[in-house]
Design an enzyme around this catalytic site. Structure first.
Site, mmCIF file in Angstrom:
data_model
loop_
_atom_site.group_PDB
_atom_site.id
_atom_site.type_symbol
_atom_site.label_atom_id
_atom_site.label_comp_id
_atom_site.label_asym_id
_atom_site.label_seq_id
_atom_site.Cartn_x
_atom_site.Cartn_y
_atom_site.Cartn_z
ATOM 1 N NE ARG A 146 -3.862 -2.435 1.863
ATOM 2 C CZ ARG A 146 -4.389 -3.231 2.778
ATOM 3 N NH1 ARG A 146 -4.105 -3.057 4.065
ATOM 4 N NH2 ARG A 146 -5.204 -4.201 2.422
ATOM 5 C CB THR A 190 -1.300 -5.033 5.315
ATOM 6 O OG1 THR A 190 -1.672 -4.525 6.603
ATOM 7 C CG2 THR A 190 -1.370 -6.557 5.334
ATOM 8 C CD GLU A 208 -7.868 -11.919 10.101
ATOM 9 O OE1 GLU A 208 -8.574 -11.465 11.019
ATOM 10 O OE2 GLU A 208 -7.137 -11.204 9.406
ATOM 11 C CG ASN A 298 -8.926 -9.352 13.535
ATOM 12 O OD1 ASN A 298 -8.395 -8.696 12.646
ATOM 13 N ND2 ASN A 298 -8.620 -10.626 13.760
ATOM 14 C CG ASP A 341 -12.617 -9.465 10.711
ATOM 15 O OD1 ASP A 341 -11.605 -9.398 11.423
ATOM 16 O OD2 ASP A 341 -12.589 -9.278 9.485
ATOM 17 C CE LYS A 369 -12.592 -4.930 8.548
ATOM 18 N NZ LYS A 369 -12.176 -6.347 8.700
ATOM 19 C CG ASP A 416 -11.747 -3.898 4.632
ATOM 20 O OD1 ASP A 416 -10.556 -3.935 4.289
ATOM 21 O OD2 ASP A 416 -12.288 -4.805 5.293
ATOM 22 C CD1 TRP A 417 -8.187 -2.934 2.647
ATOM 23 C CD2 TRP A 417 -7.293 -0.982 2.004
ATOM 24 N NE1 TRP A 417 -7.975 -2.987 1.288
ATOM 25 C CE2 TRP A 417 -7.422 -1.811 0.861
ATOM 26 C CE3 TRP A 417 -6.738 0.287 1.843
ATOM 27 C CZ2 TRP A 417 -7.025 -1.407 -0.412
ATOM 28 C CZ3 TRP A 417 -6.349 0.704 0.570
ATOM 29 C CH2 TRP A 417 -6.497 -0.142 -0.534
#
Length: 575
Positions: A146, A190, A208, A298, A341, A369, A416-417
């Site tokens: 990103r 990320t 996750e 999360n 989540d 979210k 989301d992101w």
């Protein structure tokens, strides 16, 4: 940015600021550090670039993450004339989520598989390319990247295989590389790093994969670890149980059996070690107070909380750290003991808002979210307000079961992101959102890193999803305007002083809206999903809008490899 005497004056100031940046960068041709480790010179250079509206020197343009450009050459009256000025094809057709950086006429982008490319920001000609030896075994969302940070003549990139790489900004040569986490155990990066005060700061994602995540600060010159903040506190640090909240901070009830959780806390003393709380995206910073602000994700496993009693601090939290030491200043938890989540993935934004008494206070905002925008006091973390829901909420906060429950928002939001953009002249925060219900099935699963550690299965129905683009008035929490989109979207925004806000869509469109009214003003059809955040910059008196178009893996939008750059036609006020 308009033509005429005012524009020329701004252009002269921009040239002087650009020369300041070049002079600072040239001081380290031999990779010399500032004397005595004093980074005030490097910081003043970055701050000067941030004060210059023609540049885009950090992920969120400046440390506030507002993604607001003071350029106004492109405006609501002429944006319909935008045309493609140039494009760059990176050759890798995959999820393309980079947010470009532009400093002194050079654009720095990342590509899938963690390459870094330096381009001439006027023509798109390639100046150099760094090809990362990609060796991932575990990730969240594919081989995406990103963006980078640029600081003191170096370009810094975090990689999906959990490396932090420092490159010479002029040549792309590797200055240093460090291993931030063990990718074979599920650790990955990320978000783009943030560089400030002689440090490069990045977060680990492992929500996750059953890891205990953390945020690390490295010396910008040497790559040595300066501090590390673990996003799940150990028992010796007070533990992750929290206050055993029965509701969220705004009084919304949560489906928790607190007494059972407390009884089970002795049985599950060590599950905090797989507790998650990833830092998905780029932090914000306030240099005046020496504070770093971030959103943490999360807890793990995602949808089965039976073996993780307590509030699961600092998951689903907005967190403030001391920039120099990494010590905790405060936290605000959006969803205690999250089972859906609902981690805050979109970057935090620093802004000023009016509180309930009419006072203007420094605040942190984040699009959740959950479908709400949260606004908290920047000094204390105390809640100021929660917005009206910008996405439908159906069976929200319903306990997942073995049979399955259809719930919205779901794992893809809400928001989301996608990084939001903030227009300080309007007080509007622009949010990419989704209606994307999913079926939550809870089941026990043994922990086997780096395999997925969900505690269940979450699946989407074959149809019925759509996107929403909203302007949220942060001073009231009301939705100023909202646009219905044909498909769910994850991308991001840039707001401009010309009264135009830009965002990308999963159906391969790149769109400009009137910032005040939400009226669509212009649309460009790309060859792939536009699932990356746009930026704006100017060179030689011409304003540009740049965005990547390569699709998104979770949304399965069309794949491509284009970096698209737009401007007004030469001679039409665009030069």
């Amino acid at each position: 940015m308009r033509s005429g005497p005012g524009f020329l004056a701004r252009g002269v100031r921009a040239i002087l600021l650009g020369l300041t940046w070049i002079a600072v960068a040239s001081c380290r041709d031999s990779h010399a550090q500032p004397s005595g480790g004093d980074y005030s010179r490097a910081d003043s250079s970055v701050r000067a670039a941030m004060a210059d509206p023609t540049q885009w020197p950090s992920y969120g343009r400046d440390y506030s993450n507002q993604r607001y450009s003071r350029l106004d050459q492109i405006n609501a009256a002429n944006v319909g004339q935008l045309e493609l000025a140039w494009k760059y094809e990176n050759g890798i057709h995959s999820g393309y989520e980079t947010s470009p950086i532009v400093v002194s006429g050079t654009m720095y982008i990342t590509t899938p598989l963690n390459h870094v490319v330096a381009l001439d920001a006027t023509t798109g000609a390639k100046r150099w390319e760094y090809v990362h030896q990609y060796r991932t075994t575990a990730d969240c969302c594919g081989p995406i990247n990103r963006g980078v940070a640029v600081y003191d003549g170096r370009v810094y990139m975090g990689t999906v295989d959990a490396r932090l790489v420092a490159l010479d900004a002029k040549t792309g040569a590797v200055d240093w590389e460090v291993v931030v986490g063990d990718n074979e155990k599920g650790f990955h990066i990320t978000g783009a790093p943030i560089a400030i005060a002689g440090k490069v700061i990045t977060g680990i994602s492992c929500g996750e994969q059953g890891g205990r995540c953390y945020v690390s600060a490295y010396d910008a010159a040497s790559g040595e670890l300066v501090w590390r903040f673990y996003t799940i506190p150990s028992p010796s640090e007070g533990g992750w149980w929290g206050s055993w909240a029965k509701t969220d901070a705004f009084g919304t009830p949560l489906p928790r059996d607190i007494e059972a959780e407390k009884r089970d806390s002795a049985k599950y003393l060590d599950t905090w070690q797989q507790g998650g709380a990833p830092m998905w995206m780029t932090a914000a910073a306030d240099p005046s107070t020496g504070t770093l602000y971030m959103a943490l994700g999360n807890p793990g496993p995602d949808v089965d909380g039976r073996e993780r009693p307590g509030d699961n601090l600092y998951s689903d939290c907005l967190v403030a750290l001391d920039l120099q030491t990494g010590k905790l200043k405060w936290y605000f938890q959006e969803v205690p003991h999250d089972l859906w989540d609902y981690d805050p993935a979109s970057p935090v934004v620093l802004l000023d808002v009016r509180d309930g008494t009419g006072r203007t206070v420094a605040a942190v905002a984040q699009a959740g979210k959950t479908g709400w925008v949260y606004v908290v006091d920047r000094e204390t973390g105390k809640p100021i307000r929660r917005s009206d829901a910008f996405a439908p909420q159906e069976r929200m906060f319903t306990l997942p079961t073995e049979e399955g429950v259809l719930i919205a928002p779901s794992t893809l939001g809400g928001s989301d992101w996608s990084p939001t953009a903030f227009d300080p002249t309007l007080g509007f925060l622009f949010v990419d959102g989704n209606f994307f219900p999913q079926l939550y099935r809870r089941n026990h699963e043994d922990f086997d890193p780096p395999a997925q550690y969900w505690g269940g299965v979450v699946t989407a129905p074959p149809s019925g999803q759509y996107g929403l683009y909203s302007a949220i008035d942060v001073n009231t929490g009301r939705i100023a305007w909202q646009v219905h989109l044909a498909k769910p979207t994850i991308s991001g925004s840039v707001a401009t002083a010309g009264g135009v806000v830009f965002t990308g869509l999963s159906d391969s469109a790149f769109v400009a809206f009137d910032s005040r009214k939400g009226t669509e003003l212009w649309r460009y059809h790309a060859d792939a999903g536009v699932n990356a955040p746009p930026i704006s910059y100017a060179i030689n008196g011409r304003q540009y809008i740049a965005v990547a178009a390569g699709g998104n893996l979770p949304l399965n939008s069309g794949r491509g490899d284009d970096l698209l750059v737009f401007a007004l036609p030469v001679g039409s006020g665009g030069h």
